[in-house]
Design an enzyme around this catalytic site. Structure first.
Site, PDB file in Angstrom:
ATOM      1  N   TYR A   1       0.847  -1.179   0.000  1.00 26.42           N
ATOM      2  CA  TYR A   1       0.000   0.000   0.000  1.00 26.42           C
ATOM      3  C   TYR A   1       0.891   1.241   0.000  1.00 26.42           C
ATOM      4  O   TYR A   1       1.773   1.377   0.837  1.00 26.42           O
ATOM      5  CB  TYR A   1      -0.921   0.035   1.225  1.00 26.42           C
ATOM      6  CG  TYR A   1      -1.936   1.138   1.078  1.00 26.42           C
ATOM      7  CD1 TYR A   1      -3.184   0.874   0.529  1.00 26.42           C
ATOM      8  CD2 TYR A   1      -1.626   2.449   1.418  1.00 26.42           C
ATOM      9  CE1 TYR A   1      -4.095   1.890   0.332  1.00 26.42           C
ATOM     10  CE2 TYR A   1      -2.529   3.473   1.210  1.00 26.42           C
ATOM     11  CZ  TYR A   1      -3.767   3.183   0.662  1.00 26.42           C
ATOM     12  OH  TYR A   1      -4.668   4.198   0.449  1.00 26.42           O
TER      13      TYR A   1
ATOM     14  N   GLN B   1     -10.720   0.173   0.437  1.00 24.15           N
ATOM     15  CA  GLN B   1     -11.153  -0.692  -0.670  1.00 24.15           C
ATOM     16  C   GLN B   1      -9.983  -1.380  -1.364  1.00 24.15           C
ATOM     17  O   GLN B   1     -10.085  -2.534  -1.800  1.00 24.15           O
ATOM     18  CB  GLN B   1     -12.014   0.094  -1.678  1.00 24.15           C
ATOM     19  CG  GLN B   1     -11.354   1.296  -2.337  1.00 24.15           C
ATOM     20  CD  GLN B   1     -11.486   2.577  -1.509  1.00 24.15           C
ATOM     21  OE1 GLN B   1     -11.753   2.539  -0.306  1.00 24.15           O
ATOM     22  NE2 GLN B   1     -11.271   3.722  -2.153  1.00 24.15           N
TER      23      GLN B   1
ATOM     24  N   ASN C   1      -3.647   5.771   6.068  1.00 28.07           N
ATOM     25  CA  ASN C   1      -4.426   6.536   7.056  1.00 28.07           C
ATOM     26  C   ASN C   1      -5.246   5.596   7.954  1.00 28.07           C
ATOM     27  O   ASN C   1      -5.090   4.375   7.902  1.00 28.07           O
ATOM     28  CB  ASN C   1      -5.320   7.558   6.338  1.00 28.07           C
ATOM     29  CG  ASN C   1      -6.358   6.882   5.436  1.00 28.07           C
ATOM     30  OD1 ASN C   1      -6.651   5.698   5.586  1.00 28.07           O
ATOM     31  ND2 ASN C   1      -6.902   7.634   4.505  1.00 28.07           N
TER      32      ASN C   1
ATOM     33  N   SER D   1       6.052   9.014  13.817  1.00 28.76           N
ATOM     34  CA  SER D   1       7.501   8.807  13.846  1.00 28.76           C
ATOM     35  C   SER D   1       8.142   9.498  15.047  1.00 28.76           C
ATOM     36  O   SER D   1       7.549  10.396  15.649  1.00 28.76           O
ATOM     37  CB  SER D   1       8.081   9.358  12.552  1.00 28.76           C
ATOM     38  OG  SER D   1       9.368   8.871  12.334  1.00 28.76           O
TER      39      SER D   1
ATOM     40  N   GLN E   1      12.484  15.305  12.189  1.00 28.52           N
ATOM     41  CA  GLN E   1      11.483  14.367  12.685  1.00 28.52           C
ATOM     42  C   GLN E   1      10.143  15.061  12.856  1.00 28.52           C
ATOM     43  O   GLN E   1       9.096  14.539  12.466  1.00 28.52           O
ATOM     44  CB  GLN E   1      11.958  13.807  14.034  1.00 28.52           C
ATOM     45  CG  GLN E   1      11.393  12.460  14.361  1.00 28.52           C
ATOM     46  CD  GLN E   1      11.755  11.449  13.299  1.00 28.52           C
ATOM     47  OE1 GLN E   1      12.871  11.451  12.788  1.00 28.52           O
ATOM     48  NE2 GLN E   1      10.807  10.627  12.912  1.00 28.52           N
TER      49      GLN E   1
ATOM     50  N   HIS F   1       7.389  15.702  10.061  1.00 30.12           N
ATOM     51  CA  HIS F   1       6.577  14.617   9.496  1.00 30.12           C
ATOM     52  C   HIS F   1       5.102  14.794   9.810  1.00 30.12           C
ATOM     53  O   HIS F   1       4.243  14.503   8.979  1.00 30.12           O
ATOM     54  CB  HIS F   1       7.016  13.263  10.071  1.00 30.12           C
ATOM     55  CG  HIS F   1       8.088  12.598   9.277  1.00 30.12           C
ATOM     56  ND1 HIS F   1       7.884  12.162   7.997  1.00 30.12           N
ATOM     57  CD2 HIS F   1       9.369  12.297   9.577  1.00 30.12           C
ATOM     58  CE1 HIS F   1       8.998  11.604   7.533  1.00 30.12           C
ATOM     59  NE2 HIS F   1       9.922  11.686   8.477  1.00 30.12           N
TER      60      HIS F   1
ATOM     61  N   GLU G   1      12.167   4.721  17.840  1.00 32.84           N
ATOM     62  CA  GLU G   1      12.250   4.267  16.452  1.00 32.84           C
ATOM     63  C   GLU G   1      13.635   4.606  15.885  1.00 32.84           C
ATOM     64  O   GLU G   1      14.313   3.767  15.311  1.00 32.84           O
ATOM     65  CB  GLU G   1      11.151   4.981  15.657  1.00 32.84           C
ATOM     66  CG  GLU G   1      11.066   4.570  14.203  1.00 32.84           C
ATOM     67  CD  GLU G   1      10.139   5.490  13.410  1.00 32.84           C
ATOM     68  OE1 GLU G   1       9.736   6.554  13.937  1.00 32.84           O
ATOM     69  OE2 GLU G   1       9.836   5.160  12.249  1.00 32.84           O
ATOM     70  N   HIS G   2      14.025   5.882  16.027  1.00 32.13           N
ATOM     71  CA  HIS G   2      15.342   6.340  15.563  1.00 32.13           C
ATOM     72  C   HIS G   2      16.136   6.826  16.767  1.00 32.13           C
ATOM     73  O   HIS G   2      15.643   7.651  17.536  1.00 32.13           O
ATOM     74  CB  HIS G   2      15.209   7.517  14.594  1.00 32.13           C
ATOM     75  CG  HIS G   2      14.308   7.259  13.431  1.00 32.13           C
ATOM     76  ND1 HIS G   2      13.036   7.792  13.331  1.00 32.13           N
ATOM     77  CD2 HIS G   2      14.499   6.527  12.308  1.00 32.13           C
ATOM     78  CE1 HIS G   2      12.492   7.392  12.193  1.00 32.13           C
ATOM     79  NE2 HIS G   2      13.343   6.627  11.547  1.00 32.13           N
TER      80      HIS G   2
ATOM     81  N   ASP H   1      16.877   7.602   6.162  1.00 34.21           N
ATOM     82  CA  ASP H   1      15.570   7.660   5.504  1.00 34.21           C
ATOM     83  C   ASP H   1      15.678   7.369   4.016  1.00 34.21           C
ATOM     84  O   ASP H   1      14.730   6.878   3.409  1.00 34.21           O
ATOM     85  CB  ASP H   1      14.963   9.061   5.658  1.00 34.21           C
ATOM     86  CG  ASP H   1      14.301   9.244   7.015  1.00 34.21           C
ATOM     87  OD1 ASP H   1      14.028   8.238   7.682  1.00 34.21           O
ATOM     88  OD2 ASP H   1      14.067  10.410   7.398  1.00 34.21           O
TER      89      ASP H   1
ATOM     90  N   GLU I   1      -0.007 -36.471  28.278  1.00 35.47           N
ATOM     91  CA  GLU I   1      -0.897 -35.371  27.898  1.00 35.47           C
ATOM     92  C   GLU I   1      -2.309 -35.868  27.567  1.00 35.47           C
ATOM     93  O   GLU I   1      -3.142 -35.077  27.106  1.00 35.47           O
ATOM     94  CB  GLU I   1      -0.292 -34.586  26.721  1.00 35.47           C
ATOM     95  CG  GLU I   1       0.988 -33.845  27.122  1.00 35.47           C
ATOM     96  CD  GLU I   1       1.518 -32.890  26.054  1.00 35.47           C
ATOM     97  OE1 GLU I   1       1.020 -32.933  24.900  1.00 35.47           O
ATOM     98  OE2 GLU I   1       2.423 -32.088  26.381  1.00 35.47           O
TER      99      GLU I   1
ATOM    100  N   HIS J   1      -1.998 -39.733  19.555  1.00 35.65           N
ATOM    101  CA  HIS J   1      -0.608 -39.326  19.315  1.00 35.65           C
ATOM    102  C   HIS J   1       0.326 -40.496  19.620  1.00 35.65           C
ATOM    103  O   HIS J   1       1.199 -40.843  18.825  1.00 35.65           O
ATOM    104  CB  HIS J   1      -0.221 -38.137  20.203  1.00 35.65           C
ATOM    105  CG  HIS J   1      -0.712 -36.815  19.708  1.00 35.65           C
ATOM    106  ND1 HIS J   1      -2.035 -36.534  19.532  1.00 35.65           N
ATOM    107  CD2 HIS J   1      -0.042 -35.694  19.336  1.00 35.65           C
ATOM    108  CE1 HIS J   1      -2.161 -35.287  19.082  1.00 35.65           C
ATOM    109  NE2 HIS J   1      -0.966 -34.757  18.950  1.00 35.65           N
TER     110      HIS J   1
END
Lengths: 434, 434
Positions: free
Chosen positions: B130, B191, B214, B237, B259, B262, B327-328, B361, B415, B420
């Site tokens: 995506y 969709q 989104n 981020s 940063q 963003h 994250e960074h 990046d 068990e 088995h």
């Protein structure tokens, strides 16, 4: 009667698609109940955990008795049957040896520009392992989760297991001891999952929660996902046997029933190019069912979800197996290796007539926590990597930044991210003066 | 004003805990809307997909124009600025080189008993990527997802990207071409996710769906999870800079703003043992904000979520960084390597003053899809492994089954799984006669 399909039938494709689309799970709507438990445990900690345990497990605990002591584990181990303990020890050793080979290597290298790159694997600091109580308390599952965690190097492996009425399965505690579990708490259900995720006065929080459970446990795991990591949500178990005329029908029947006895929603499938084998297996299943303690469960699974698919040639099994993407795939054909090499999607492959899936469940060494419900198309069985995470590393000096900087500036500007571009250009303007 | 904390303050622990618990995301309740779209696309395929695209993207499509043709991609590439294309090419080459080293090795071995064991990695057959449209259409993200997929060996990489009013970002198409994307469709939103998961007349289904989007896209990904695999659901981020007195405050300010630009929910943090640096950085941020095109976004992020944490010694940064699990993570200190080695939790580490995060990046080579919201405690950035899955292999002959069988039987019986046990004993009784 299980389903009987044949690739030579004109309606095969639609019937096979029906088999693929078959829903074996009834998902209970327990989200609201579970959400309320979660809020309560997050807010009131031990007190809430203890109340839910009294309510659901009929067990009165205090903060001091939440944890199973080392002495209690010693006593449980001492109470276990020696031969079973030895079998558990063998399983533990073999699982450890198999998984030790999965430990990933770090990477560090310097490229032609002099940029230093790489990545580093580290163990997750604290993991929680949910172990179901009652009849589904499987010591083998404790090993399959906790041994890889310890091989990965997790410093803190915490187990929760409900003790309905106060009872714990001694073999489950013995397995925890063998695997090196660090803390055991006698709590279960959604409340135990939330205790692991949020922490309480007595139980420090973990970063990832693994292990199977009922619908409440699964819903709780979904709800805490994000705050902590979780493993897959396991569906009913399944086996696909691909066999030709060289296979022993009694053995195959035993394997199909071993899968079917897990759960009425389990699925046992056979693909064969030999009509005689198909009929012999079907008859053997009926015969063996008669003397099986869990015949009711296994029989329902076989009737409702079992299927025998006849193919014209054994090669036709390959694309069908890829579409089924079975959790367990047994290949009992003249050239099992050759066929296995051509199949892309399977959780685990058991090669040849002398490798019943039950060996993999217990003592083979490979993991028995495997992707169900066709998810082997995109996911793997449990392994050491599930208890680790990777951090990438990047290091430029002034020269490398001069070499790469202009491209980074161009892309930052193309993406409309001027501050990205500036974070490079500000350094280039200053050159290597800093 | 960003938050100012100091480990020497008596209320530090509670304020730091507040920082950790800070919620930066408002999760919109779009599940019901998205569920309806999903049912519609699953039932009506192309027709539904085309209707939603007309409604949400103001774009009239037919089954024949859903797919972006090779000729259209050629034309887009031809329309791109040469220097930007070159930068994209450099990025693509470097990402490919870095990820090629991540390709996992298969394992196959025979143990002391003669049991053959191992595992095999295979690429996921079809993955969907995506790509958001509009302002957030980042060609770099196409590379970061599609290049590892092709390095993994995925035969079919399918990209969906909305074309609001018919417009597609030519650089996004150029990146798809560079990365080797096999099919591109001009659809987006929930969709498009459902089309990838269920398939339509024109778009064959995939097994795993990656990429950011989104709230609608994220909800759709959660809903299709299980039917297909998904990657992580990315949050806003974040960057954590650990710096001592050797660092250049202007450079750090630029990185914090890179940063912050963003997203108003992005988070930029600085930990330093140097009060002078803390003040210089804060002043530099204000100065640089004045000339930043995205000053409004970056300023809001810095004011609402930014923080500067003063520590007594730089060693105190280690446990704080592990709890933040950024994250960074940029480390700009006299001994950046030494400090990095002691930190367990970070998505990516950027070492030294000449490695601004923006290099990572775009052109560093490592992946910029990284775990957000403290999930680096338990998860990794995107890599080749995310496009592959592991199948375990097990093979016993008659001798190996005799050696391992009794333990498997013991555990099966312990068990309560008699079938088995029988699947092993039935073979042992028959010996190797079959």
């Amino acid at each position: 009667m299980p389903l009987r399909l044949s690739t030579s039938a004109v309606d095969f494709e639609s019937r096979f698609a029906g088999l693929l689309a078959m829903k074996r799970e009834v998902s209970e709507e327990v989200n609201d109940v579970v959400r309320a438990i979660g809020q309560d445990v997050a807010q009131r900690g031990d007190a809430a955990l203890i109340e839910y345990t009294a309510k659901f497990d009929k067990l009165i605990l205090t903060p001091a008795t939440l944890r199973v002591t080392e002495g209690q584990i010693d006593a449980a181990v001492a109470a276990c049957d020696r031969a079973t303990l030895d079998a558990l020890g063998l399983a533990s050793d073999r699982i450890r040896a198999y998984h030790a080979r999965q430990k990933p290597r770090d990477d560090r290298f310097t490229d032609a520009l002099g940029v230093e790159l790489g990545y580093r694997w580290t163990a997750i600091e604290a993991v929680g392992l949910y172990v179901p109580g009652g009849t589904a308390a499987y010591p083998s599952s404790v090993l399959m989760n906790a041994v890889p965690a310890k091989v990965a190097g997790c410093p803190r492996v915490v187990m929760v297991v409900p003790a309905p009425g106060g009872t714990l399965n001694p073999l489950v505690l013995a397995a925890a001891r063998l695997a090196g579990v660090d803390e055991v708490y006698r709590v279960g259900g959604a409340q135990a999952v939330f205790a692991l995720a949020h922490g309480t006065e007595t139980i420090r929080p973990v970063a990832k929660i693994m292990g199977p459970g009922n619908a409440y446990v699964a819903a709780a795991k979904r709800q805490v996902f994000g705050r902590v990591g979780i493993d897959m949500i396991a569906g009913p178990s399944e086996v696909l046997v691909i066999a030709d005329g060289t296979a022993n029908p009694d053995w195959i029947a035993a394997d199909l029933l071993a899968q079917a006895e897990h759960d009425t929603a389990a699925q046992s499938l056979l693909i064969t190019d030999d009509q005689g084998l198909a009929e012999a297996v079907e008859a053997a299943v009926e015969r063996q069912l008669a003397t099986l303690p869990r015949a009711e469960i296994a029989g329902a699974s076989w009737r409702d979800y079992g299927a025998i698919i006849e193919v014209g040639t054994i090669d036709e099994a390959v694309p069908l197996a890829d579409r089924l993407a079975a959790e367990h795939l047994e290949i009992i054909t003249a050239d099992a290796e050759g066929l296995a090499a051509r199949i892309r999607n399977a959780g685990a492959i058991f090669l040849g007539g002398h490798t019943p899936e039950a060996i993999g469940d217990y003592v083979g060494g490979s993991n028995h926590v495997l992707p169900t419900a066709r998810s082997a198309r995109f996911s793997s069985g449990l392994g050491v990597l599930d208890f680790m995470k990777r951090t990438s590393l990047l290091k430029c000096g002034p020269e490398q930044l001069r070499a790469l900087g202009p491209a980074a500036i161009a892309l930052g500007e193309a993406e409309g991210l001027a501050a990205h571009a500036r974070s490079v250009s500000i350094r280039l303007n200053l050159g290597d003066s800093a």
